[in-house]
Design a protein around this motif. Structure first.
Motif, PDB file in Angstrom:
ATOM      1  N   LYS A  61     -17.285 -11.929  35.971  1.00  0.00           N
ATOM      2  CA  LYS A  61     -15.929 -12.364  36.313  1.00  0.00           C
ATOM      3  C   LYS A  61     -15.702 -12.372  37.825  1.00  0.00           C
ATOM      4  O   LYS A  61     -14.924 -13.189  38.338  1.00  0.00           O
ATOM      5  CB  LYS A  61     -14.892 -11.492  35.613  1.00  0.00           C
ATOM      6  CG  LYS A  61     -14.835 -11.725  34.114  1.00  0.00           C
ATOM      7  CD  LYS A  61     -14.546 -13.196  33.796  1.00  0.00           C
ATOM      8  CE  LYS A  61     -14.532 -13.489  32.322  1.00  0.00           C
ATOM      9  NZ  LYS A  61     -14.310 -14.929  32.033  1.00  0.00           N
ATOM     10  N   GLU A  85     -16.912 -15.724  38.733  1.00  0.00           N
ATOM     11  CA  GLU A  85     -15.931 -16.756  38.386  1.00  0.00           C
ATOM     12  C   GLU A  85     -14.792 -16.761  39.406  1.00  0.00           C
ATOM     13  O   GLU A  85     -14.350 -17.827  39.858  1.00  0.00           O
ATOM     14  CB  GLU A  85     -15.393 -16.514  36.982  1.00  0.00           C
ATOM     15  CG  GLU A  85     -14.453 -17.610  36.505  1.00  0.00           C
ATOM     16  CD  GLU A  85     -13.957 -17.392  35.091  1.00  0.00           C
ATOM     17  OE1 GLU A  85     -13.389 -18.339  34.518  1.00  0.00           O
ATOM     18  OE2 GLU A  85     -14.130 -16.271  34.548  1.00  0.00           O
ATOM     19  N   LYS A 100     -18.412 -22.777  32.640  1.00  0.00           N
ATOM     20  CA  LYS A 100     -17.620 -21.864  31.825  1.00  0.00           C
ATOM     21  C   LYS A 100     -18.501 -20.997  30.934  1.00  0.00           C
ATOM     22  O   LYS A 100     -18.212 -19.823  30.706  1.00  0.00           O
ATOM     23  CB  LYS A 100     -16.624 -22.654  30.975  1.00  0.00           C
ATOM     24  CG  LYS A 100     -15.524 -23.321  31.798  1.00  0.00           C
ATOM     25  CD  LYS A 100     -14.606 -24.162  30.929  1.00  0.00           C
ATOM     26  CE  LYS A 100     -13.554 -24.877  31.761  1.00  0.00           C
ATOM     27  NZ  LYS A 100     -12.693 -25.760  30.940  1.00  0.00           N
ATOM     28  N   TRP A 128     -19.859 -18.061  32.735  1.00  0.00           N
ATOM     29  CA  TRP A 128     -18.848 -17.037  33.027  1.00  0.00           C
ATOM     30  C   TRP A 128     -18.289 -16.390  31.766  1.00  0.00           C
ATOM     31  O   TRP A 128     -17.431 -15.505  31.860  1.00  0.00           O
ATOM     32  CB  TRP A 128     -17.680 -17.663  33.788  1.00  0.00           C
ATOM     33  CG  TRP A 128     -18.024 -18.245  35.114  1.00  0.00           C
ATOM     34  CD1 TRP A 128     -18.956 -17.781  36.006  1.00  0.00           C
ATOM     35  CD2 TRP A 128     -17.430 -19.392  35.733  1.00  0.00           C
ATOM     36  NE1 TRP A 128     -18.978 -18.573  37.124  1.00  0.00           N
ATOM     37  CE2 TRP A 128     -18.045 -19.567  36.992  1.00  0.00           C
ATOM     38  CE3 TRP A 128     -16.427 -20.290  35.343  1.00  0.00           C
ATOM     39  CZ2 TRP A 128     -17.707 -20.600  37.860  1.00  0.00           C
ATOM     40  CZ3 TRP A 128     -16.084 -21.319  36.205  1.00  0.00           C
ATOM     41  CH2 TRP A 128     -16.714 -21.471  37.444  1.00  0.00           C
ATOM     42  N   ASN A 129     -18.761 -16.815  30.597  1.00  0.00           N
ATOM     43  CA  ASN A 129     -18.118 -16.341  29.378  1.00  0.00           C
ATOM     44  C   ASN A 129     -19.076 -15.919  28.272  1.00  0.00           C
ATOM     45  O   ASN A 129     -18.768 -16.063  27.097  1.00  0.00           O
ATOM     46  CB  ASN A 129     -17.157 -17.427  28.846  1.00  0.00           C
ATOM     47  CG  ASN A 129     -15.928 -17.565  29.701  1.00  0.00           C
ATOM     48  OD1 ASN A 129     -15.013 -16.751  29.648  1.00  0.00           O
ATOM     49  ND2 ASN A 129     -15.907 -18.599  30.536  1.00  0.00           N
ATOM     50  N   ASN A 155     -19.261 -13.271  26.958  1.00  0.00           N
ATOM     51  CA  ASN A 155     -18.354 -12.147  27.151  1.00  0.00           C
ATOM     52  C   ASN A 155     -18.326 -11.157  26.010  1.00  0.00           C
ATOM     53  O   ASN A 155     -17.282 -10.599  25.680  1.00  0.00           O
ATOM     54  CB  ASN A 155     -16.941 -12.660  27.440  1.00  0.00           C
ATOM     55  CG  ASN A 155     -16.396 -13.573  26.338  1.00  0.00           C
ATOM     56  OD1 ASN A 155     -17.090 -13.794  25.351  1.00  0.00           O
ATOM     57  ND2 ASN A 155     -15.200 -14.075  26.509  1.00  0.00           N
TER      58      ASN A 155
END
Length: 320
Positions: A138, A141, A311, A314-315, A317
Motif C-alpha cells: 500500500k 500504491e 491494481k 497493489w491488491n 491483499n
C-alpha cells in the motif's frame, strides 16, 4: 556463464534508461532510483555451495525485463509520510508522471502502531521496519498515486537479479564471508540494532544494503518447491502469485542474521508468529510486532503495466 554476464553489463550501458530521483510532492523527501538492465541470470544455489539450503535448488535460468530499483531501503522519513497522510493534498500540484491516474484518497492507509515500531533504534535516515507485506504494498500504491509513476515491490526473481548485479558468487562481492563487514550490517557487527541506510559499500550496480541491515519484502508467495517447476528452461519474469496470507518471501538477511542468511540466493518465509505479541483482536493488518528485522524497497518497471494490472499488484491483499 561469462557470456551471460557480458550481455548483462552491455545492457547496463545501452538500454537507454537513466538513474533518476523521485521527488515526493509537498516535501523535501526523495527516492533515488537506479536503472537496472534487462538480462538473464542463474537463480538459486547449487547443492555443493557452502551454506546451501534445499529451497534454493535447483538452479535455473531466469530472464528479467529492465526496471529501476530504489538505491536504499525505504526509511522512516518516507514511510511516516504514508502513515500520517499529511501531504496527500499536494498530489494534484506535484504529479509529474503519467503512468498512474489514481486519486490518493482511494489508497488505504496504515494505522498508527500502538508501540514504537523503531524499538528505540532510530528513525531519521533509518530503514522502516515491522510492516506487513500489505502495508509495504500500500505504500507503493500511495507513492504511485502521489507521483504518477508506477511503483511496486520487486518480485523475488527481480530482487535476486538486482542483488547479484551480474555476479555468480555467494555474495555480490564474492564468496568470502569475512568481507561482509564492508558491505553489510549483520549479527557480528550491528551491535543488536539496524543502522542508517547507505553506510556500507554498495553492490556492483550501486544498490546499498542488499545484504543485511533489514531483510526486504518481495511480492511472491513462498514454497520450498518453487524452483522445481522452472528446472531445465528459461523462465521470463517469474512471479509466484500469493493465494494465502502466509508464507511470503523476504530476502537479503538482516542485522540479526548470520552470514549464511545474507547470501544472494538465501530465501526466508514470513510467519504468523511475527505478530505473536500483538495484543489486538483481530491482530493488525499493518504491523508485525515481532519482526523488527524486515523492511522493503521499491521498484518501477521500465514498461508500466495496464491500469488493471497495476491494481492487481497493489491488491494481493490476503496479507493479515
Amino acid at each position: 556463464m561469462r557470456f551471460v554476464i557480458f550481455l548483462v553489463f552491455i545492457g547496463a550501458w545501452s538500454w537507454g534508461q537513466q538513474n533518476y530521483v523521485q521527488k515526493i510532492p509537498g516535501t523535501d523527501q526523495t527516492i533515488s532510483m537506479i536503472a537496472l538492465p534487462g538480462g538473464t541470470f542463474v537463480m538459486g544455489s547449487s547443492k555443493s555451495s557452502p551454506n546451501h539450503f534445499a529451497d534454493e535448488a535447483p538452479q535455473h535460468e531466469v530472464a528479467i525485463a529492465p526496471f529501476w530499483m530504489a538505491e536504499f531501503e525505504i526509511t522512516w522519513d518516507l514511510y511516516t509520510l504514508f502513515m500520517e497522510r499529511s501531504v496527500d493534498s499536494f498530489q494534484k500540484q506535484g504529479v509529474a508522471g503519467t503512468e498512474v491516474l489514481l486519486d490518493v484518497d482511494a489508497v488505504s492507509g496504515a494505522t498508527t502502531p500502538y508501540v514504537d515500531m523503531s524499538f528505540g533504534m532510530g528513525t531519521d535516515g533509518y530503514p522502516a521496519i515491522g510492516m506487513t507485506q500489505l502495508a509495504a504494498v500500500k505504500f507503493c500504491e500511495w507513492l504511485s498515486a502521489m507521483t504518477g509513476n508506477f511503483y511496486r515491490l520487486p518480485t523475488e526473481a527481480e530482487w535476486e537479479y538486482a542483488c547479484r548485479a551480474g555476479t555468480t558468487t555467494a555474495y555480490s562481492f564474492g564468496d568470502d564471508p569475512t568481507q561482509l563487514d564492508d558491505y553489510a550490517w549483520f549479527e557480528a557487527n550491528a551491535n543488536a540494532a539496524y543502522h542508517p541506510v547507505g553506510e556500507k559499500k554498495p553492490n556492483p550496480w550501486g544498490l546499498y544494503d542488499m545484504h543485511g541491515n533489514v531483510a526486504e519484502w518481495t511480492l511472491d508467495a513462498y514454497a520450498i518447491s518453487t524452483y522445481q517447476a522452472r528446472k531445465g528452461k528459461t523462465t521470463d519474469n517469474p512471479f509466484e502469485v500469493p493465494t494465502q496470507t502466509y508464507p511470503r518471501i523476504v530476502r537479503g538477511g538482516s542485522w540479526m542474521d548470520a552470514p549464511r542468511h545474507l547470501r544472494s540466493a538465501a530465501r526466508r518465509a514470513s510467519n504468523k508468529k511475527w505478530k505473536q505479541r500483538d495484543p489486538q483482536i483481530p491482530k493488525s493488518l499493518w504491523w508485525h510486532t515481532d519482526a523488527p528485522f524486515v523492511g522493503f524497497r521499491v521498484v518501477r518497471p521500465a514498461t508500466s503495466p495496464s491500469p488493471d494490472a497495476q491494481k492487481r499488484f497493489w491488491n494481493y491483499n490476503t496479507q493479515k
